[in-house]
Write an enzyme that holds these catalytic residues in place. Structure first.
Site, PDB file in Angstrom:
ATOM      1  N   ARG A 196       5.719  13.686  -6.191  1.00  0.00           N
ATOM      2  CA  ARG A 196       6.670  13.651  -4.855  1.00  0.00           C
ATOM      3  C   ARG A 196       5.700  14.126  -3.628  1.00  0.00           C
ATOM      4  NH1 ARG A 196       9.584  18.010  -3.477  1.00  0.00           N
ATOM      5  NH2 ARG A 196      10.379  18.708  -5.578  1.00  0.00           N
ATOM      6  N   ASP A 199       8.492   0.086  14.776  1.00  0.00           N
ATOM      7  CA  ASP A 199       8.724  -0.512  13.538  1.00  0.00           C
ATOM      8  C   ASP A 199       7.965  -1.914  13.667  1.00  0.00           C
ATOM      9  OD1 ASP A 199       9.710  -2.103  11.196  1.00  0.00           O
ATOM     10  OD2 ASP A 199      11.621  -1.134  11.263  1.00  0.00           O
ATOM     11  N   TYR A 254      17.212  -3.658  13.023  1.00  0.00           N
ATOM     12  CA  TYR A 254      17.986  -3.908  11.629  1.00  0.00           C
ATOM     13  C   TYR A 254      19.273  -2.994  11.699  1.00  0.00           C
ATOM     14  CZ  TYR A 254      18.623  -3.103   6.654  1.00  0.00           C
ATOM     15  OH  TYR A 254      19.056  -2.932   5.418  1.00  0.00           O
ATOM     16  N   LYS A 283       8.629  -5.875   2.593  1.00  0.00           N
ATOM     17  CA  LYS A 283       8.681  -7.199   3.219  1.00  0.00           C
ATOM     18  C   LYS A 283       7.185  -7.700   3.212  1.00  0.00           C
ATOM     19  CE  LYS A 283      12.964  -6.142   4.186  1.00  0.00           C
ATOM     20  NZ  LYS A 283      13.252  -4.963   4.490  1.00  0.00           N
TER      21      LYS A 283
HETATM   22  N1  LCS Z   1      12.926  -2.265   9.424  1.00  0.00           N
HETATM   23  C1  LCS Z   1      13.299  -3.556   9.295  1.00  0.00           C
HETATM   24  C2  LCS Z   1      12.681  -4.191  10.491  1.00  0.00           C
HETATM   25  C3  LCS Z   1      14.164  -4.194   8.362  1.00  0.00           C
HETATM   26  O1  LCS Z   1      14.195  -5.251   8.458  1.00  0.00           O
HETATM   27  C4  LCS Z   1      14.368  -3.488   7.227  1.00  0.00           C
HETATM   28  C5  LCS Z   1      14.962  -3.827   6.232  1.00  0.00           C
HETATM   29  C6  LCS Z   1      13.934  -2.141   7.395  1.00  0.00           C
HETATM   30  C7  LCS Z   1      13.364  -1.551   8.418  1.00  0.00           C
HETATM   31  C8  LCS Z   1      14.504  -0.985   6.198  1.00  0.00           C
HETATM   32  O2  LCS Z   1      13.714  -1.319   4.910  1.00  0.00           O
HETATM   33  P1  LCS Z   1      14.094  -1.089   3.593  1.00  0.00           P
HETATM   34  O3  LCS Z   1      14.677   0.285   3.371  1.00  0.00           O
HETATM   35  O4  LCS Z   1      14.888  -2.087   3.002  1.00  0.00           O
HETATM   36  O5  LCS Z   1      12.596  -1.192   2.715  1.00  0.00           O
HETATM   37  N2  LCS Z   1      15.583  -5.167   6.487  1.00  0.00           N
HETATM   38  C9  LCS Z   1      16.420  -5.845   5.857  1.00  0.00           C
HETATM   39  C10 LCS Z   1      16.851  -7.276   6.134  1.00  0.00           C
HETATM   40  O6  LCS Z   1      16.714  -7.711   7.305  1.00  0.00           O
HETATM   41  N3  LCS Z   1      17.611  -7.693   5.099  1.00  0.00           N
HETATM   42  O7  LCS Z   1      17.679  -6.927   4.205  1.00  0.00           O
HETATM   43  C11 LCS Z   1      16.829  -5.797   4.148  1.00  0.00           C
END
Ligand code: LCS
Length: 389
Positions: free
Chosen positions: A58, A182, A111, A207
């Site tokens: 962890r 971000d 997001y 991503k």
């Molecule tokens: N930051 C951005 C710019 C994102 O697009 C997302 C998720 C996150 C943070 C969060 O990341 P995760 O916890 O999902 O790894 N974006 C998504 C989207 O546009 N479609 O599905 C998830």
């Protein structure tokens, strides 16, 4: 080997790797919860933090550590902390920076999950102002004596609005606030927020960093001091990245440059095709000559990425288009090999109250395309057929 003077791809491949003579070339998946202590005194030293070492996954694990060292190097940060998702990374970064009574400034376009998290922060006594950070006056006017953090997503998901990282960092620093960016959409290959003055970078590693759509992960990059504080916060929240997922992300990162170049060239071809289509009102992509923030894009981004905001002329065309796609996949997420198409208003950004969403430009006619690595002609042919009346 000293990689300091090496290029991006060389570092993406070799940085952080723990290979040793006649050992495995690829750092193995250390799929273990605890690590053994040499003796009682060693255990006590590790637990008290007097000596650095592996105790429990962890907190620290050799496989997740490779990912952390690699992304810290590529972003130009001193250290990094991996987390189980992008949202876990963002939450940990924020909870490390603020306490009840503090104030955060962020953009209106984020997001949907991040937006929702900022709304939830009110429960903990943290005030959040949602402003248009692309307007520097709005940032200046929103700053309060309690402002600790300015959080930016640039380009913003899903409208592609840019914020000037350097200018906002200058404003924030003058008032003693930190800037978190971000960098999910651009990755360090196309944009390095720390070199532009930001203090902390966060990613959804789900991503482009992983790039293959087969795992969830997140990461925070910053100074050793910030990451050490974040590690403490995150250890108690408990959102550790699993070694297996870290291994997948690390593997994906080795090809980040070649993938980003292809996402970039494919997206430009798709954007150019869509631009001329009679069912299309607007295509928002930084590589197009009509992109409204072209100068800023050229100043802080080395490429345009793989994300397109497509605004159709008629709302009723949206489901017809989405349902007619055959090659492109109807799914959320982004930044993977396959082209993914989704409708922010009813999917990723449905959580934002409709009157705000419309004001922020996340209109009902907007469709988001994450252009994948298929052959551009095949993507265009699929999109073309799906747009047929
Ligand atoms: N930051 C951005 C710019 C994102 O697009 C997302 C998720 C996150 C943070 C969060 O990341 P995760 O916890 O999902 O790894 N974006 C998504 C989207 O546009 N479609 O599905 C998830």
């Amino acid at each position: 080997m000293n990689l300091k003077k090496s290029g991006f791809s060389t570092r993406a491949i070799h940085s952080g790797e723990k290979s040793s003579e006649n050992g495995p070339m690829i750092t193995p998946i250390y799929q273990t919860a605890p690590f053994t202590f040499k003796d009682a005194a060693h255990g006590a030293r590790l637990m008290s933090g007097k000596e650095k070492g592996y105790v429990y996954s962890r907190g620290l694990n050799p496989t997740t550590e490779v990912f952390e060292e690699k992304i810290a190097d590529l972003e130009g940060g001193e250290a990094a902390l991996s987390q189980a998702s992008g949202m876990a990374a963002i939450s940990a970064a924020i909870l490390t920076s603020v306490k009840a009574g503090d104030h955060i400034i962020t953009d209106e376009v984020l997001y949907g999950g991040t937006y929702d998290l900022f709304v939830d922060l009110a429960k903990f006594g943290v005030k959040v102002s949602f402003v248009d950070t692309s307007e520097l006056n709005s940032v200046e006017n929103a700053i309060l004596p309690q402002t600790k953090l300015v959080f930016l997503e640039t380009p913003a998901n899903p409208t592609m609005k840019l914020t000037d990282i350097k200018a906002v960092s200058d404003i924030a620093h003058e008032k003693g606030a930190q800037v978190v960016v971000d960098n999910t959409y651009m990755t360090p290959y196309f944009q390095q927020p720390l070199s532009l003055g930001a203090d902390v970078v966060v990613h959804s590693a789900t991503k482009y960093l992983n790039g293959h759509g087969d795992t969830i992960g997140g990461v925070i990059v910053g100074s050793s001091e910030f990451i050490s504080a974040a590690r403490h916060t995150a250890k108690n929240i408990g959102g550790a990245l699993s070694p297996f997922n870290a291994w997948l992300i690390t593997r994906g990162m080795k090809t980040l440059a070649v993938r980003m170049d292809k996402h970039n060239s494919n997206a430009l071809e798709v954007a150019r095709f869509l631009e001329g289509h009679d069912r299309v009102a607007r295509v928002i992509y930084p590589g197009l000559s009509n992109f409204p923030q072209k100068v800023l894009a050229g100043k802080q981004m080395k490429g345009n990425g793989g994300m397109i905001a497509l605004v159709l002329k008629k709302t009723s065309d949206v489901p017809l288009f989405l349902n007619a796609l055959k090659l492109c996949t109807l799914a959320v997420s982004l930044g993977e090999t396959a082209t993914l198409v989704q409708h922010p208003a009813t999917m990723t950004h449905a959580v934002i109250p409709v009157e705000k969403r419309l004001r922020y430009g996340i209109v009902d006619e907007l469709v988001r395309i994450s252009v994948g690595l298929e052959d551009a002609d095949d993507i265009i042919s699929d999109v073309d057929k799906a747009l047929e009346p």
